[in-house]
Scaffold this motif. Sequence first.
Motif, PDB file in Angstrom:
ATOM      1  N   TYR A  42      -2.262   9.997   1.346  1.00  0.00           N
ATOM      2  CA  TYR A  42      -1.816  10.807   0.207  1.00  0.00           C
ATOM      3  C   TYR A  42      -3.021  11.350  -0.531  1.00  0.00           C
ATOM      4  O   TYR A  42      -4.045  10.676  -0.613  1.00  0.00           O
ATOM      5  N   GLY A  44      -4.129  11.427  -3.749  1.00  0.00           N
ATOM      6  CA  GLY A  44      -3.860  10.874  -5.078  1.00  0.00           C
ATOM      7  C   GLY A  44      -4.763  11.513  -6.120  1.00  0.00           C
ATOM      8  O   GLY A  44      -5.630  12.318  -5.789  1.00  0.00           O
ATOM      9  N   VAL A  49      -5.461   8.353  -0.766  1.00  0.00           N
ATOM     10  CA  VAL A  49      -4.938   6.990  -0.657  1.00  0.00           C
ATOM     11  C   VAL A  49      -4.384   6.825   0.746  1.00  0.00           C
ATOM     12  O   VAL A  49      -3.510   7.578   1.162  1.00  0.00           O
ATOM     13  N   SER A  71       4.427  -5.077  -2.389  1.00  0.00           N
ATOM     14  CA  SER A  71       4.527  -3.767  -3.031  1.00  0.00           C
ATOM     15  C   SER A  71       3.287  -2.939  -2.712  1.00  0.00           C
ATOM     16  O   SER A  71       2.170  -3.436  -2.779  1.00  0.00           O
ATOM     17  N   GLY A  72       3.517  -1.695  -2.327  1.00  0.00           N
ATOM     18  CA  GLY A  72       2.405  -0.808  -2.002  1.00  0.00           C
ATOM     19  C   GLY A  72       1.887  -0.956  -0.586  1.00  0.00           C
ATOM     20  O   GLY A  72       0.892  -0.331  -0.214  1.00  0.00           O
ATOM     21  N   ALA A  73       2.568  -1.765   0.226  1.00  0.00           N
ATOM     22  CA  ALA A  73       2.098  -1.993   1.598  1.00  0.00           C
ATOM     23  C   ALA A  73       2.305  -0.774   2.485  1.00  0.00           C
ATOM     24  O   ALA A  73       1.666  -0.648   3.528  1.00  0.00           O
ATOM     25  N   LYS A  75       5.718   0.511   3.071  1.00  0.00           N
ATOM     26  CA  LYS A  75       7.052   0.455   3.673  1.00  0.00           C
ATOM     27  C   LYS A  75       7.824   1.761   3.500  1.00  0.00           C
ATOM     28  O   LYS A  75       8.366   2.306   4.460  1.00  0.00           O
ATOM     29  N   SER A  76       7.861   2.231   2.250  1.00  0.00           N
ATOM     30  CA  SER A  76       8.602   3.470   2.005  1.00  0.00           C
ATOM     31  C   SER A  76       7.962   4.629   2.747  1.00  0.00           C
ATOM     32  O   SER A  76       8.656   5.456   3.342  1.00  0.00           O
ATOM     33  N   SER A  77       6.642   4.675   2.725  1.00  0.00           N
ATOM     34  CA  SER A  77       5.951   5.750   3.433  1.00  0.00           C
ATOM     35  C   SER A  77       6.364   5.757   4.896  1.00  0.00           C
ATOM     36  O   SER A  77       6.622   6.808   5.478  1.00  0.00           O
ATOM     37  N   HIS A 230      12.916  -6.383  -0.362  1.00  0.00           N
ATOM     38  CA  HIS A 230      12.071  -7.440  -0.907  1.00  0.00           C
ATOM     39  C   HIS A 230      12.780  -8.778  -0.834  1.00  0.00           C
ATOM     40  O   HIS A 230      12.208  -9.801  -1.168  1.00  0.00           O
TER      41      HIS A 230
HETATM   42  N1  LIG Z   1       3.245  10.553  -3.476  1.00  0.00           N
HETATM   43  C1  LIG Z   1       2.201   9.705  -3.478  1.00  0.00           C
HETATM   44  N2  LIG Z   1       0.992  10.108  -3.912  1.00  0.00           N
HETATM   45  C2  LIG Z   1      -0.055   9.278  -3.893  1.00  0.00           C
HETATM   46  N3  LIG Z   1      -0.011   8.020  -3.461  1.00  0.00           N
HETATM   47  C3  LIG Z   1       1.155   7.550  -3.012  1.00  0.00           C
HETATM   48  C4  LIG Z   1       2.327   8.362  -2.997  1.00  0.00           C
HETATM   49  N4  LIG Z   1       3.346   7.633  -2.502  1.00  0.00           N
HETATM   50  C5  LIG Z   1       2.834   6.425  -2.234  1.00  0.00           C
HETATM   51  N5  LIG Z   1       1.523   6.365  -2.527  1.00  0.00           N
HETATM   52  C6  LIG Z   1       0.638   5.207  -2.321  1.00  0.00           C
HETATM   53  O1  LIG Z   1       0.747   4.801  -0.983  1.00  0.00           O
HETATM   54  C7  LIG Z   1       0.787   3.386  -0.884  1.00  0.00           C
HETATM   55  C8  LIG Z   1       2.044   2.950  -0.167  1.00  0.00           C
HETATM   56  O2  LIG Z   1       3.156   3.291  -0.953  1.00  0.00           O
HETATM   57  P1  LIG Z   1       4.643   2.979  -0.524  1.00  0.00           P
HETATM   58  O3  LIG Z   1       5.521   3.593  -1.534  1.00  0.00           O
HETATM   59  O4  LIG Z   1       4.842   3.364   0.887  1.00  0.00           O
HETATM   60  O5  LIG Z   1       4.677   1.393  -0.661  1.00  0.00           O
HETATM   61  P2  LIG Z   1       5.911   0.393  -0.545  1.00  0.00           P
HETATM   62  O6  LIG Z   1       5.550  -0.613   0.470  1.00  0.00           O
HETATM   63  O7  LIG Z   1       7.171   1.138  -0.339  1.00  0.00           O
HETATM   64  O8  LIG Z   1       5.891  -0.280  -1.983  1.00  0.00           O
HETATM   65  P3  LIG Z   1       7.119  -0.807  -2.863  1.00  0.00           P
HETATM   66  O9  LIG Z   1       7.528  -2.107  -2.272  1.00  0.00           O
HETATM   67  O10 LIG Z   1       6.493  -0.989  -4.214  1.00  0.00           O
HETATM   68  O11 LIG Z   1       8.182   0.232  -2.828  1.00  0.00           O
HETATM   69  C9  LIG Z   1       0.658   2.861  -2.299  1.00  0.00           C
HETATM   70  O12 LIG Z   1      -0.685   2.530  -2.514  1.00  0.00           O
HETATM   71  C10 LIG Z   1       1.061   4.021  -3.150  1.00  0.00           C
HETATM   72  O13 LIG Z   1       0.385   3.993  -4.363  1.00  0.00           O
END
Ligand SMILES: Nc1ncnc2c1ncn2[C@@H]1O[C@H](COP(=O)(O)OP(=O)(O)OP(=O)(O)O)[C@@H](O)[C@H]1O
Lengths: 375, 214
Positions: A42, A44, A49, A71-73, A75-77, A230
């Motif tokens: 990303y 950022g 990032v 959190s932040g691992a 997963k959503s990405s 989670h």
């Molecule tokens: N749109 C964005 N712009 C910049 N950085 C991002 C963006 N989306 C996610 N990140 C960063 O990418 C990393 C992974 O984010 P992601 O949302 O995939 O984590 P996650 O495992 O889903 O976390 P959570 O359990 O908190 O939902 C994090 O460090 C987050 O800060």
Amino acid sequence: MNATVQRSLPLEEPTPHSAAQARLHPEKANAHVRFSQLGKVYEGQQGPVTALQGIDLDIERGEVFGIIGRSGAGKSSLIRTINRLEQPSSGQVLIDQVDIAAFNEDKLVELRRRIGMIFQHFNLMSAKTVWKNVELPLKVAGVPKEQRKRKVAELLELVGLQDKHDAYPAQLSGGQKQRVGIARALVHDPEILLCDEATSALDPETTQSILGLLREINQRLGLTIILITHEMAVIREICDRVVVLERGRIVEQGPVWQVFGDPQHEVSKTLLAPLQHALPEDLQTRLQAQPSDKHASIVLDLQFTGSDGNEPDLSALFSAFGGRVSLLHGGVERIQGRALGHLLLAVSHSPLSVEELLTRARKQAQHAKVLGYVA
Amino acid sequence: MWLDRLWQGVIDTFLMVGVSSLIALILGIPLAVILVTSGKGGIFEAPNVNRVLGAFVNIFRSVPFLILMVALIPFTRLIVGTTYGVWAAVVPLTIAATPFFARIAEVSLREVDHGLIEAAQAMGCRRWHIVWHVLLPEALPGIVGGFTITLVTMINSSAMAGAIGAGGLGDIAYRYGYQRFDTQVMLTVIVLLVVLVAVIQLGGDRLALRLNKR
Ligand SMILES: Nc1ncnc2c1ncn2[C@@H]1O[C@H](COP(=O)(O)OP(=O)(O)OP(=O)(O)O)[C@@H](O)[C@H]1O
Ligand SMILES: [Mg+2]
């Protein structure tokens, strides 16, 4: 078991997946979703990032696949690259062997109609009724009115909201909203359902009912379900396989019974600790590194990983120890039909040496260790 | 006699406010949609379009109406052929109302939860579908509220236009009240304006409330 071995190795070769390759590895040819050296960066505010790197992963057709991690691992990405809500920065996402990276809007729209998604905060249109919410995907796809009617009615019935057609989302409970979300996600008969923390905003009972619904959908419609959560109990409840992400990388993956029964990576262990029947506080304080006298009990931690498919044989265990054996703490639970868990035993008055005790314990349990001694 | 004039004034005010607000509605919503969707991360991301349009809107928004009206006189003459009367007032009123309303509508559109846009994308909506089926319906209560404010503001501005020869209630108040110190006319105009604003505000509020399902 060989699965254990396979897990500790990196997952096959990192890979361009041509048709020729698929023919070379027929057993891998039909991965429903395949990530290949996937990376996501990303832009950022404080520079780039890295959210994902070097992800190689196959998700099979019809399985319920869990993604866990702190959190932040990432997963959503990861899950969001499957329907291109996020564009991969490097590597590939293949759905039915087709790389989706270069899809234009037309193909993307078509792809997204094959992939349903449900969200933590439901994301229902507040200005539309339940019926209109579920109808919307069909409407924008130009499905004729009669057909829409039939389909929406069918899905609202499936999720048990026959009597809520004209309600607005604000008038529904969290669980009902998520049911609308599920109906909406399924209205195009998708092959894949993505769930990003779909039960995180729900109470335990509602979570159970939503999980029941997801399992039913998976079995009845043969849908591939990919979910992030989670709540480890959710994974235990409905997933077939699970992957653990940490800092954008896969650190562990395998069948749920295996990862839960015998987590290898520190992160997995931490995440799963609540399910691990760890030593209670009071025992911890009584525990001594050396026996205080020769009648002190040895505290053994026996771990059953489910890898041999058998339940712990207590009588065999106790007779092998030859002495007084008391059960201090622990529990066994069944995941995917396998019994796994921990038993903490106190053994005293045994003629056997500590080494001998451990050797015998390991005939029954997959792991055994001495935690210490109690008077 | 002055009652007839008063009646004419009401009609003129209605005409000026109605026509300019209607045009503002028709132009302002697309303008607001473009402002929102062309911004960073928007579904029709186009930073240059966004900057230029935003600058335009800001310029017209920051010029006081009286000055705008005077500055636009050549343009008004070009469009309607005269600088006097109701239709001449409609031109500056519209040009003031459109950016004003567009900014308010933009705020409502921007407040639509990004999750809804993602949900729409995930269900296979094209970008125009998102505008039509998600952004506009979700922002509608806010847009209605914004249009109410625009109407009230335009009544205000039309009175100003009236004072420099556009007709309408402002014109009457100026001529009878200010130049002849006719308190009766002055009071009647004030009462009429208060009632008019109250009716519009009340109607707009109720409509917005009814549309709001949140
Ligand atoms: N749109 C964005 N712009 C910049 N950085 C991002 C963006 N989306 C996610 N990140 C960063 O990418 C990393 C992974 O984010 P992601 O949302 O995939 O984590 P996650 O495992 O889903 O976390 P959570 O359990 O908190 O939902 C994090 O460090 C987050 O800060
Ligand atoms: Mg997340």
